[in-house]
Design an enzyme around this catalytic site. Sequence first.
Site, PDB file in Angstrom:
ATOM      1  N   CYS A  23       0.834  -1.191   0.000  1.00 55.75           N
ATOM      2  CA  CYS A  23       0.000   0.000   0.000  1.00 55.75           C
ATOM      3  C   CYS A  23       0.877   1.252   0.000  1.00 55.75           C
ATOM      4  O   CYS A  23       2.072   1.180   0.231  1.00 55.75           O
ATOM      5  CB  CYS A  23      -0.851   0.029   1.249  1.00 55.75           C
ATOM      6  SG  CYS A  23      -1.696  -1.503   1.557  1.00 55.75           S
ATOM      7  N   ARG A  49       2.261   2.352  -7.357  1.00 56.83           N
ATOM      8  CA  ARG A  49       2.466   1.166  -6.523  1.00 56.83           C
ATOM      9  C   ARG A  49       1.349   0.139  -6.705  1.00 56.83           C
ATOM     10  O   ARG A  49       1.474  -0.995  -6.270  1.00 56.83           O
ATOM     11  CB  ARG A  49       2.526   1.576  -5.038  1.00 56.83           C
ATOM     12  CG  ARG A  49       3.699   2.452  -4.715  1.00 56.83           C
ATOM     13  CD  ARG A  49       3.542   3.075  -3.335  1.00 56.83           C
ATOM     14  NE  ARG A  49       3.741   2.115  -2.265  1.00 56.83           N
ATOM     15  CZ  ARG A  49       4.905   1.825  -1.724  1.00 56.83           C
ATOM     16  NH1 ARG A  49       5.991   2.420  -2.159  1.00 56.83           N
ATOM     17  NH2 ARG A  49       4.999   0.959  -0.747  1.00 56.83           N
ATOM     18  N   TRP A  96      -3.520  -1.761  -1.596  1.00 53.91           N
ATOM     19  CA  TRP A  96      -3.290  -2.774  -2.626  1.00 53.91           C
ATOM     20  C   TRP A  96      -3.536  -4.121  -1.975  1.00 53.91           C
ATOM     21  O   TRP A  96      -3.582  -4.235  -0.781  1.00 53.91           O
ATOM     22  CB  TRP A  96      -1.835  -2.667  -3.099  1.00 53.91           C
ATOM     23  CG  TRP A  96      -1.513  -3.420  -4.340  1.00 53.91           C
ATOM     24  CD1 TRP A  96      -1.910  -3.118  -5.601  1.00 53.91           C
ATOM     25  CD2 TRP A  96      -0.711  -4.596  -4.433  1.00 53.91           C
ATOM     26  NE1 TRP A  96      -1.397  -4.033  -6.485  1.00 53.91           N
ATOM     27  CE2 TRP A  96      -0.665  -4.951  -5.792  1.00 53.91           C
ATOM     28  CE3 TRP A  96      -0.029  -5.388  -3.509  1.00 53.91           C
ATOM     29  CZ2 TRP A  96       0.030  -6.054  -6.252  1.00 53.91           C
ATOM     30  CZ3 TRP A  96       0.668  -6.480  -3.958  1.00 53.91           C
ATOM     31  CH2 TRP A  96       0.700  -6.804  -5.322  1.00 53.91           C
ATOM     32  N   ASN A 122       1.073   0.129   5.941  1.00 51.06           N
ATOM     33  CA  ASN A 122       1.623  -0.659   4.842  1.00 51.06           C
ATOM     34  C   ASN A 122       2.432  -1.766   5.480  1.00 51.06           C
ATOM     35  O   ASN A 122       3.423  -1.492   6.154  1.00 51.06           O
ATOM     36  CB  ASN A 122       2.512   0.227   3.952  1.00 51.06           C
ATOM     37  CG  ASN A 122       3.310  -0.588   2.956  1.00 51.06           C
ATOM     38  OD1 ASN A 122       2.947  -1.713   2.622  1.00 51.06           O
ATOM     39  ND2 ASN A 122       4.403  -0.014   2.488  1.00 51.06           N
ATOM     40  N   GLY A 123       2.000  -3.021   5.285  1.00 51.64           N
ATOM     41  CA  GLY A 123       2.741  -4.127   5.884  1.00 51.64           C
ATOM     42  C   GLY A 123       1.810  -5.212   6.364  1.00 51.64           C
ATOM     43  O   GLY A 123       0.685  -5.329   5.897  1.00 51.64           O
ATOM     44  N   GLU A 500      15.810 -20.122 -16.444  1.00 53.63           N
ATOM     45  CA  GLU A 500      15.380 -18.741 -16.164  1.00 53.63           C
ATOM     46  C   GLU A 500      16.454 -17.744 -16.609  1.00 53.63           C
ATOM     47  O   GLU A 500      16.133 -16.689 -17.148  1.00 53.63           O
ATOM     48  CB  GLU A 500      15.058 -18.607 -14.665  1.00 53.63           C
ATOM     49  CG  GLU A 500      14.656 -17.212 -14.210  1.00 53.63           C
ATOM     50  CD  GLU A 500      13.452 -16.620 -14.929  1.00 53.63           C
ATOM     51  OE1 GLU A 500      12.752 -17.329 -15.666  1.00 53.63           O
ATOM     52  OE2 GLU A 500      13.235 -15.400 -14.773  1.00 53.63           O
ATOM     53  N   LYS A 504      15.730 -14.758 -19.372  1.00 58.99           N
ATOM     54  CA  LYS A 504      16.008 -13.333 -19.132  1.00 58.99           C
ATOM     55  C   LYS A 504      16.878 -12.766 -20.253  1.00 58.99           C
ATOM     56  O   LYS A 504      16.592 -11.707 -20.803  1.00 58.99           O
ATOM     57  CB  LYS A 504      16.715 -13.112 -17.786  1.00 58.99           C
ATOM     58  CG  LYS A 504      15.910 -13.322 -16.542  1.00 58.99           C
ATOM     59  CD  LYS A 504      14.849 -12.275 -16.263  1.00 58.99           C
ATOM     60  CE  LYS A 504      13.542 -12.603 -16.897  1.00 58.99           C
ATOM     61  NZ  LYS A 504      12.627 -13.493 -16.293  1.00 58.99           N
ATOM     62  N   GLU A 507      14.905 -12.616 -23.701  1.00 61.94           N
ATOM     63  CA  GLU A 507      13.837 -11.635 -23.884  1.00 61.94           C
ATOM     64  C   GLU A 507      14.358 -10.199 -23.841  1.00 61.94           C
ATOM     65  O   GLU A 507      13.742  -9.310 -24.407  1.00 61.94           O
ATOM     66  CB  GLU A 507      12.696 -11.845 -22.887  1.00 61.94           C
ATOM     67  CG  GLU A 507      13.018 -11.566 -21.442  1.00 61.94           C
ATOM     68  CD  GLU A 507      11.814 -11.787 -20.514  1.00 61.94           C
ATOM     69  OE1 GLU A 507      10.670 -11.585 -20.926  1.00 61.94           O
ATOM     70  OE2 GLU A 507      12.047 -12.153 -19.347  1.00 61.94           O
ATOM     71  N   HIS A 523      23.830 -34.712 -25.542  1.00 63.41           N
ATOM     72  CA  HIS A 523      22.955 -35.435 -26.470  1.00 63.41           C
ATOM     73  C   HIS A 523      22.528 -34.557 -27.646  1.00 63.41           C
ATOM     74  O   HIS A 523      21.457 -34.778 -28.215  1.00 63.41           O
ATOM     75  CB  HIS A 523      21.726 -35.964 -25.722  1.00 63.41           C
ATOM     76  CG  HIS A 523      22.079 -36.959 -24.657  1.00 63.41           C
ATOM     77  ND1 HIS A 523      22.431 -38.257 -24.925  1.00 63.41           N
ATOM     78  CD2 HIS A 523      22.195 -36.817 -23.306  1.00 63.41           C
ATOM     79  CE1 HIS A 523      22.709 -38.886 -23.795  1.00 63.41           C
ATOM     80  NE2 HIS A 523      22.588 -38.030 -22.800  1.00 63.41           N
ATOM     81  N   LYS A 623       3.684  -7.143 -20.432  1.00 57.48           N
ATOM     82  CA  LYS A 623       3.855  -7.626 -19.053  1.00 57.48           C
ATOM     83  C   LYS A 623       2.862  -8.752 -18.767  1.00 57.48           C
ATOM     84  O   LYS A 623       3.191  -9.736 -18.125  1.00 57.48           O
ATOM     85  CB  LYS A 623       3.645  -6.463 -18.072  1.00 57.48           C
ATOM     86  CG  LYS A 623       3.863  -6.830 -16.612  1.00 57.48           C
ATOM     87  CD  LYS A 623       5.315  -7.157 -16.340  1.00 57.48           C
ATOM     88  CE  LYS A 623       5.547  -7.693 -14.945  1.00 57.48           C
ATOM     89  NZ  LYS A 623       6.809  -8.431 -14.837  1.00 57.48           N
TER      90      LYS A 623
HETATM   91  O1  M6R Z   1       1.920 -13.100 -15.118  1.00 57.95           O
HETATM   92  P1  M6R Z   1       2.465 -14.475 -15.358  1.00 57.95           P
HETATM   93  O2  M6R Z   1       3.379 -14.950 -14.291  1.00 57.95           O
HETATM   94  O3  M6R Z   1       1.374 -15.477 -15.619  1.00 57.95           O
HETATM   95  O4  M6R Z   1       3.312 -14.334 -16.691  1.00 57.95           O
HETATM   96  C1  M6R Z   1       3.889 -15.452 -17.297  1.00 57.95           C
HETATM   97  C2  M6R Z   1       4.842 -15.049 -18.409  1.00 57.95           C
HETATM   98  O5  M6R Z   1       4.173 -14.343 -19.404  1.00 57.95           O
HETATM   99  C3  M6R Z   1       6.007 -14.193 -17.870  1.00 57.95           C
HETATM  100  O6  M6R Z   1       6.688 -14.854 -16.838  1.00 57.95           O
HETATM  101  C4  M6R Z   1       6.988 -13.848 -18.991  1.00 57.95           C
HETATM  102  O7  M6R Z   1       7.634 -15.005 -19.422  1.00 57.95           O
HETATM  103  C5  M6R Z   1       7.980 -12.793 -18.489  1.00 57.95           C
HETATM  104  N1  M6R Z   1       8.165 -11.782 -19.466  1.00 57.95           N
HETATM  105  C6  M6R Z   1       9.312 -13.390 -18.143  1.00 57.95           C
HETATM  106  O8  M6R Z   1      10.228 -12.424 -17.748  1.00 57.95           O
END
Ligand code: M6R
Length: 628
Positions: A23, A49, A96, A122-123, A500, A504, A507, A523, A623
Amino acid sequence: MLITDQTSRRRIPTTADMVSRMCGIAASVLKNGDVGPVLFDCLKKLEYRGYDSVGEASIIDGKIIVKKDKGKISEVERELHISDLRGNVGIGHTRWATHGAPSRENAHPHTDCTDTVAVVHNGIVENFMQLKQELEAKGHKFKSRTDTEVVAHLVEENLRNGRSFAEAVRLAANKLTGAYALAFICTSEPDKVVCVRKESPLVIGTAANGNFCASDIPAFLSRTNQAILLEDNEMAILTADQVRIVQIETGEAVNRKPFTVEWSIETALKTGFPHFMLKEIHEQPMTVRNALRTHPIYMDLMASAINKAKKVFLVACGTSYHACLGGAYAFSNLAKAEVTPVVASEFIDGHGALVDGDTVVLVVSQSGETADTLSAVRGAKDRGATILGISNTMGSTLTRLSDVYIGQNSGPEMGVAATKTFTAQLSVLIKLAVVLARKREFLRKSELETIEAGFQQLPNWISTVLSTQQDSVRRIVERYSDRSSLCFLGRGMSVATALEGRLKLLELSYLPAIAYPAGESKHGFISVVEEGYPVIFVAPRDESYSKIIGNVMEMKARGAKIISIVDEKDGEVARLSDDVIVVPPGVPSMLTPIVFVLPLQLFAYYMSVGKGYDPDFPRNLAKSVTVH
Ligand code: M6R
């Protein structure tokens, strides 16, 4: 909002009822003028936020006046005219983490029985249930389902016992466990705001026409650039011309001078970091701590559902799917539970025929709105499965469709690339695996103690990696910035970390990077390797260590450049590597992705920046992916 335990149908409060962690708080004491428009402006600056309810309170003619409701600031303004609030002392709040149906009652500020005190928070007050019971036994009547309201009643008790406003707040704060930033006003001393900080952010602003406190500097930056950072376990007593800081525990005075904020509002939103992504990477000590604070009730409900189920799936997309891979590994290794991780877009086609009333589908989504994930949820629900959700967005479709859900409480993630939400999701999943292991009595006491101690240490380990390795990661990136591809390899729990790290990099810098379980690399992938090809090894000293040495040698023999992430006490892998990034020793195997992924997040960040891209807004990506 209530969630219901599937078996007993007993009503229990949701996490959202109790938690309002990310929040925004704003409070002000003015020499001249009304606080309404000032607080309104501060709250607008805290909108980034994320929030779903808004409120303000001030003191007019000796009475506390509260205006609050669910909705956006502009909507609540249209309805209640919060910016018209008179009085020169006031507090404001954006809440929030409420559920889809946030209510006026749960919006802040909250008041005590006599409307003498109003508070914004907030907390999370972790011991609020126990405090509430004690207060109810003394006759206190509660109007909301929040943890925050107990604080108002605690202060009321202390005032009734003859304490001053500040002392009543200090004694109340000493009874709280958890994390909190709180701001209060009180009719018995109507010239003051008292604010308190433990682990949730709180900053003070000092100006010619009065003083402020807020969750973040942007809230008051248009009025003053003179700020004082309140430290953990400190409180401040604000009047229009004075700021007094004391220790919460002892009441001892603290002497701290304001500093000049040189940032623009834009930079201040990123708290001085050049990008949201870097800011969010650095928030991880806090966000992992928040994630691990999930109330035991919800962990226990989920673990019980998993324990009873005949089939359990872990379903998600992208980074959330990688968290599921780590989670599945932990479920299997800690709790001997067979949990199948599946990419959401493949779930119903590949596994729908197996889903029935004896199935639990544990779904992980930062946004809670990813279309592929929600399709899987709906398909599973139609087949009678129980849905358990882990999300960063309370009130999201995922939380509404889930039978039980847990908020990972990472705060809004602005960077398109998921960083802090990955480590928070993993924290929740691994903790859940530990809860299940306890239930099944599969873990030895010593193993449990090691992991529990690891949970406590995680924020420190994360801080250490971020403070010691950032520069060396940047230098390593510079050495490899001209390469057209890289590969990430790991074994065991580190497969999730390697995947992961690859996502990163891919993308954010648009490099066709590769990731494999290290054992699988021979393989097929190994044919790609030639002189100078960079291979990044995630190599904690866990049960996979001796095997990964062999994989490093295989790559090295073919001319690969080896970049390794190892623990500080490493010998062999570090010796074989061209570049080494170190993390603190002693991270339990199951927790390694939460620490070892950090250099990979930084690696992707610096590669993107080095290529002149904007890591916050990579091309072609959204996002929240709300299309199939
Ligand atoms: O909101 P979500 O966790 O469901 O999103 C899943 C993916 O779209 C998300 O993790 C995407 O791969 C990101 N851009 C990774 O950094």
